[in-house]
Design a protein around this motif. Structure first.
Motif, PDB file in Angstrom:
ATOM      1  N   ALA A   1       0.835  -1.202   0.000  1.00  0.00           N
ATOM      2  CA  ALA A   1       0.000   0.000   0.000  1.00  0.00           C
ATOM      3  C   ALA A   1       0.868   1.249   0.000  1.00  0.00           C
ATOM      4  CB  ALA A   1      -0.921  -0.012   1.214  1.00  0.00           C
TER       5      ALA A   1
ATOM      6  N   ARG B   1       7.582  -9.931  -5.964  1.00  0.00           N
ATOM      7  CA  ARG B   1       8.397 -11.021  -6.501  1.00  0.00           C
ATOM      8  C   ARG B   1       8.084 -12.357  -5.857  1.00  0.00           C
ATOM      9  NH1 ARG B   1      11.837  -9.681 -10.933  1.00  0.00           N
ATOM     10  NH2 ARG B   1      11.021  -7.606 -11.187  1.00  0.00           N
TER      11      ARG B   1
ATOM     12  N   ARG C   1       1.982   1.773  -3.439  1.00  0.00           N
ATOM     13  CA  ARG C   1       0.930   2.336  -4.288  1.00  0.00           C
ATOM     14  C   ARG C   1       0.767   3.829  -4.028  1.00  0.00           C
ATOM     15  NH1 ARG C   1      -0.788  -0.381  -8.704  1.00  0.00           N
ATOM     16  NH2 ARG C   1      -0.229  -2.523  -8.348  1.00  0.00           N
ATOM     17  N   ILE C   2       0.867   4.205  -2.749  1.00  0.00           N
ATOM     18  CA  ILE C   2       0.726   5.618  -2.419  1.00  0.00           C
ATOM     19  C   ILE C   2       1.843   6.416  -3.091  1.00  0.00           C
ATOM     20  CG2 ILE C   2       1.054   7.216  -0.488  1.00  0.00           C
ATOM     21  CD1 ILE C   2      -0.725   5.370   1.141  1.00  0.00           C
TER      22      ILE C   2
ATOM     23  N   ASN D   1       3.120   5.564  -5.943  1.00  0.00           N
ATOM     24  CA  ASN D   1       3.061   5.236  -7.367  1.00  0.00           C
ATOM     25  C   ASN D   1       4.119   4.242  -7.803  1.00  0.00           C
ATOM     26  OD1 ASN D   1       0.823   6.669  -8.153  1.00  0.00           O
ATOM     27  ND2 ASN D   1       1.967   8.561  -8.321  1.00  0.00           N
ATOM     28  N   ARG D   2       4.288   3.205  -7.019  1.00  0.00           N
ATOM     29  CA  ARG D   2       5.116   2.069  -7.457  1.00  0.00           C
ATOM     30  C   ARG D   2       4.447   0.806  -6.942  1.00  0.00           C
ATOM     31  NH1 ARG D   2       7.880   0.696  -2.985  1.00  0.00           N
ATOM     32  NH2 ARG D   2       7.803   2.259  -1.350  1.00  0.00           N
ATOM     33  N   PRO D   3       4.739  -0.350  -7.528  1.00  0.00           N
ATOM     34  CA  PRO D   3       3.926  -1.524  -7.190  1.00  0.00           C
ATOM     35  C   PRO D   3       4.220  -2.144  -5.839  1.00  0.00           C
ATOM     36  CG  PRO D   3       5.484  -2.039  -8.925  1.00  0.00           C
ATOM     37  CD  PRO D   3       5.631  -0.599  -8.665  1.00  0.00           C
TER      38      PRO D   3
ATOM     39  N   GLY E   1       1.491   6.604   5.221  1.00  0.00           N
ATOM     40  CA  GLY E   1       1.926   7.030   3.898  1.00  0.00           C
ATOM     41  C   GLY E   1       1.723   8.512   3.661  1.00  0.00           C
ATOM     42  N   THR E   2       1.029   9.193   4.563  1.00  0.00           N
ATOM     43  CA  THR E   2       0.676  10.587   4.319  1.00  0.00           C
ATOM     44  C   THR E   2       1.452  11.565   5.179  1.00  0.00           C
ATOM     45  OG1 THR E   2      -1.555   9.861   3.812  1.00  0.00           O
ATOM     46  CG2 THR E   2      -1.242  12.194   4.212  1.00  0.00           C
TER      47      THR E   2
ATOM     48  N   TRP F   1      -2.523   4.171   5.766  1.00  0.00           N
ATOM     49  CA  TRP F   1      -2.809   5.387   4.987  1.00  0.00           C
ATOM     50  C   TRP F   1      -2.174   6.594   5.677  1.00  0.00           C
ATOM     51  CZ3 TRP F   1      -8.559   7.261   4.238  1.00  0.00           C
ATOM     52  CH2 TRP F   1      -8.584   8.283   3.296  1.00  0.00           C
ATOM     53  N   LEU F   2      -2.351   6.687   6.988  1.00  0.00           N
ATOM     54  CA  LEU F   2      -1.755   7.806   7.720  1.00  0.00           C
ATOM     55  C   LEU F   2      -0.240   7.771   7.600  1.00  0.00           C
ATOM     56  CD1 LEU F   2      -3.910   7.884  10.939  1.00  0.00           C
ATOM     57  CD2 LEU F   2      -3.656   9.715   9.298  1.00  0.00           C
TER      58      LEU F   2
END
Ligand code: SF4
Ligand code: SF4
Lengths: 392, 197
Positions: free
Chosen positions: A54, A66, A57-58, A60-62, A317-318, A314-315
């Motif tokens: 996650a 692997r 993704r935040i 912008n990478r996967p 990542g923000t 989410w927090l």
């Protein structure tokens, strides 16, 4: 309707009944402990992978993709790696304390998880008199482990991390406790089962009386979860292990599996304190609406836990990490006064029972609204809107 | 409002999170060993030696003048000049490097050797997967490993290579013209055409 709900309880009873009566309590305890030791570390493993994906993704990478299907076996690779790595103990370290610290960090969250009801009739250790008290007492023991790690490593970064951790954990303990007190006040019991039972009364025919649906409960939940993030050393309160400042904080000098144990302890602590928040404010294993009561109760608990983990990721990542003085100021000048006000709001709520429902929200709105506006003004005075000379 | 910035930030990250699933354009990373970004023309890793024609030994442009050896800041080039001479592309006899070693573990990819070489003999390669389990011999490149055909150079740096090739063709033409003139006027010795800068 009861079968899926009680499946684990019935299973346990079936297994226990094979044994002679004198050993049955022991078998029952072992089964409960085994379940806790299996389920929560498994959730921990999954959470680490999902968190990394996650966060990716935040940004912008996967994220990890692997090992295994879509990268979901990454935790196994990490586990094997940390198991096979060399376990380094610095020569200057106090080896006994250094060895014990990871254990002291992992065991208390496990003890705390034991008293959490995860479903109807599903609690490993039901403490009818002292459940909440036990939880909070055990939860504070983690601080000891953190300080043991920082002190025994004989490393300046470790010590700095440990000092930060102590300061942070002690300061946030207070709002955490005060926001739980309001629940205890209105329930009149320290038993976690009684607190959940208190939230099961039905309003307007459909809605269950989760504490979060009351003004003091909503504010209490916000305060509780902010303090819980700080207690669990989660970003944005991850100062004790701030990678970009003090290497890894109090576990700088740990490697191999001991390092993994610190991570495990941290996440178990997060699960425990989120579980407590779910129990106190989000109705424990209760569904929100009566029509949803066919869903098994344990699914509700773990579903709520998953949602909370999602919000925490989410927090993370923000929000950027706070500075130490900001952290302290936030605890003592915002959270603490607000949680004291919350006690007042809870008391008013209790004594305004005969009032019409909407009118009961009014004192809460005033009591929270005015300090909020004052904080807002004070904040604007200290931090006037920025003007940029060169950048627009 | 107080706390509004946090909500704004949460909205931004949520947009990124959802967008990374719905809009593949957002994912800027590549799954490296399988997918590779095309190399940029000016990318540089380590030097190599250019040779013309098919034979790396005969076509080597380097004349062992040792300027690059002296200029290299970390001193990672070792050149031993040959005792004999071999003709360069203009037919003039020149020395050549008997040894030309570059220690890749020391080279800092500054490209100074390329800038100072008056013979366009050393250029920057773009190969970067140089990991080896022998950090002494494995990272020491000798003359024959360093030699790469001009076609390789043309592929990596087409603009540079085209300019250099044009200049060298011009020099060759001039030398040929001078030789013809010298043949026409046998008494006056033809002046050496200095290499164009
Ligand atoms: S690139 Fe720089 S460091 Fe490398 S060989 Fe050339 S001059 Fe030396
Ligand atoms: S590479 Fe260029 S500068 Fe270096 S010795 Fe050869 S001709 Fe001279």
């Amino acid at each position: 309707m009861d079968a899926p709900d009680q499946i684990f309880v019935l299973l346990k009873h079936a297994v226990v009944s094979w044994f002679p009566t004198p050993v049955q309590p022991w078998i029952s305890a072992v089964l409960s402990i085994g379940a806790i030791l299996a389920v929560y570390p498994m959730i921990f493993a999954l959470t680490t992978v999902i968190e990394r994906k996650a966060l990716g993704r935040i940004q912008n990478r996967p994220g990890p993709n692997r090992v295994g299907p879509a990268g979901f076996l990454q935790f196994a690779a990490d586990g094997i790696k940390s198991l096979t790595k060399e376990d380094i103990v610095p020569r200057a370290a106090d080896s006994v304390v250094h060895f014990l610290a990871p254990l002291v960090v992992v065991v208390p969250p496990l003890l705390a998880l034991a008293v959490l009801p995860v479903g109807r009739n599903m609690v490993a250790l039901d403490l009818p008199e002292t459940g909440l008290l036990f939880f909070l007492m055990v939860g504070t023991a983690v601080e000891l482990g953190v300080f043991m790690a920082g002190w025994s490593s004989h490393n300046k970064y470790s010590l700095l991390g440990a000092m930060r951790a102590i300061a942070q954990l002690l300061s946030y303990e207070l709002p955490l406790l005060l926001s739980t007190v309001s629940v205890v006040m209105l329930t009149g019991s320290l038993s976690l089962n009684a607190i959940i039972g208190h939230q099961s009364e039905v309003h307007a025919g459909v809605l269950l009386g989760w504490n979060v649906f009351t003004p003091w409960g909503a504010a209490g939940a916000v305060l509780f979860f902010i303090a819980a993030l700080a207690e669990a050393n989660r970003s944005p309160f991850d100062l004790p292990e701030a990678e970009s400042e003090i290497v890894a904080g109090y576990f700088t000098e740990y490697s191999g599996f001991k390092f993994a144990l610190f991570f495990l302890g941290e996440y178990l602590g997060l699960f425990a304190v989120s579980g407590l928040g779910i129990t106190l404010f989000l109705g424990g294993w209760l569904p929100p609406l009566t029509v949803l009561s066919w869903v098994p109760s344990w699914l509700w608990f773990f579903g709520k836990l998953a949602v909370l983990m999602g919000i925490f990721i989410w927090l993370r990542g923000t929000l950027p990490r706070l500075r130490m003085d900001q952290l302290m100021r936030f605890a003592w000048q915002f959270l603490l006064p607000m949680s004291l006000i919350n006690l007042l709001v809870a008391a008013l709520w209790q004594y305004s029972t005969p009032w019409p429902h909407l009118l009961r929200w009014l004192p809460a709105a005033i009591l929270f609204g005015i300090p909020y506006l004052l904080y807002h003004r004070a904040f604007l005075r200290q931090h006037p809107p920025r003007t940029y000379r060169y950048a627009s | 409002m107080l706390g509004g910035g946090i909500l704004h930030g949460l909205a931004v990250t949520a947009k990124n999170f959802v967008g990374s699933f719905t809009d593949p354009e957002r994912l800027v990373t590549l799954g490296y060993p399988e997918e590779r970004a095309p190399a940029k023309e000016n990318a540089r890793q380590f030097p190599f030696l250019v040779f013309d024609g098919a034979d790396p030994q005969a076509g080597l442009r380097c004349v062992a003048c040792q300027i690059c050896e002296k200029e290299c800041p970390p001193q990672c080039i070792l050149i031993v000049k040959s005792k004999t001479k071999k003709p360069d592309h203009l037919g003039k006899p020149q020395f050549f490097p008997a040894t030309f070693d570059i220690d890749l573990s020391v080279c800092m990819s500054c490209q100074i050797c390329v800038e100072v070489c008056p013979f366009d003999a050393i250029k920057m390669d773009q190969e970067f997967e140089l990991a080896t389990n022998d950090r002494f011999e494995g990272l020491l490149r000798h003359r024959d490993q360093l030699a790469r055909p001009n076609a390789h150079f043309q592929k990596l740096h087409p603009t540079d290579a085209a300019a250099i090739d044009a200049r060298r063709a011009e020099e060759l033409a001039k030398a040929a013209a001078a030789a013809t003139a010298a043949a026409a006027a046998p008494r006056k010795p033809a002046p050496e055409s200095p290499p164009a800068a």
